[in-house]
Design a protein around this motif. Sequence first.
Motif, PDB file in Angstrom:
ATOM      1  N   LEU A   1       0.811  -1.209   0.000  1.00 48.36           N
ATOM      2  CA  LEU A   1       0.000   0.000   0.000  1.00 48.36           C
ATOM      3  C   LEU A   1       0.849   1.267   0.000  1.00 48.36           C
ATOM      4  N   THR A   2       2.067   1.187   0.542  1.00 43.42           N
ATOM      5  CA  THR A   2       2.933   2.363   0.461  1.00 43.42           C
ATOM      6  C   THR A   2       3.352   2.619  -0.983  1.00 43.42           C
ATOM      7  N   TRP A   3       3.439   1.564  -1.793  1.00 42.04           N
ATOM      8  CA  TRP A   3       3.773   1.732  -3.215  1.00 42.04           C
ATOM      9  C   TRP A   3       2.603   2.362  -3.955  1.00 42.04           C
ATOM     10  N   VAL A   4       1.379   2.113  -3.490  1.00 41.05           N
ATOM     11  CA  VAL A   4       0.185   2.622  -4.148  1.00 41.05           C
ATOM     12  C   VAL A   4      -0.161   4.030  -3.654  1.00 41.05           C
ATOM     13  N   LEU A   5      -0.137   4.226  -2.343  1.00 42.89           N
ATOM     14  CA  LEU A   5      -0.610   5.475  -1.749  1.00 42.89           C
ATOM     15  C   LEU A   5       0.500   6.463  -1.392  1.00 42.89           C
ATOM     16  N   GLY A   6       1.724   5.998  -1.319  1.00 45.31           N
ATOM     17  CA  GLY A   6       2.837   6.868  -0.950  1.00 45.31           C
ATOM     18  C   GLY A   6       3.444   6.435   0.366  1.00 45.31           C
ATOM     19  N   THR A   7       4.704   6.761   0.524  1.00 46.72           N
ATOM     20  CA  THR A   7       5.484   6.263   1.655  1.00 46.72           C
ATOM     21  C   THR A   7       4.848   6.522   3.012  1.00 46.72           C
ATOM     22  N   ASN A   8       4.419   7.709   3.283  1.00 42.72           N
ATOM     23  CA  ASN A   8       3.863   8.027   4.599  1.00 42.72           C
ATOM     24  C   ASN A   8       2.358   8.243   4.526  1.00 42.72           C
ATOM     25  N   PHE A   9       1.690   7.414   3.724  1.00 44.50           N
ATOM     26  CA  PHE A   9       0.246   7.569   3.553  1.00 44.50           C
ATOM     27  C   PHE A   9      -0.497   7.544   4.876  1.00 44.50           C
ATOM     28  N   ASP A  10       0.023   6.793   5.841  1.00 38.85           N
ATOM     29  CA  ASP A  10      -0.647   6.649   7.128  1.00 38.85           C
ATOM     30  C   ASP A  10      -0.633   7.932   7.943  1.00 38.85           C
ATOM     31  N   GLU A  11       0.190   8.890   7.566  1.00 41.88           N
ATOM     32  CA  GLU A  11       0.240  10.181   8.249  1.00 41.88           C
ATOM     33  C   GLU A  11      -0.200  11.323   7.336  1.00 41.88           C
TER      34      GLU A  11
END
Length: 126
Positions: free
Chosen positions: A72-82
């Motif tokens: 999911l980091t590859w899809v949404l971006g490295t720090n998507f969770d923040e």
Amino acid sequence: MLVIRRAQQEALAASVRPTFEENVARHLREVWPEAVAELDADTLRAWVAWGVERGARYELLSEYEVGLFIDLTWVLGTNFDENDAFPWARDILTDPALDGRRRIDALAQRTQKILGEMADALDEGS
């Protein structure tokens, strides 16, 4: 009754972590071959170690959970969770009613739904 002390748990975790990380790296090589091909072995190992540490914040502990989190980091971006662009991701990852498996599955399902809606909107615009 068998009692496993914290130091023993940590020693066991440290002994299996290299295999765990290699399994996740293998998964990434299979799922993201083009992107991973650009990374040398040390960089890929560092990426996986980062994912293990980052996922642990959200009780994502199994190879499946960590591998999907990194996907999911590859899809949404490295720090998507923040990232404020994805408040729903943070809500899912911090939902106290969900365990790690349910968190990552819910996050993956929500991401798929959003990406599907985006693809449908693009198709309608063509």
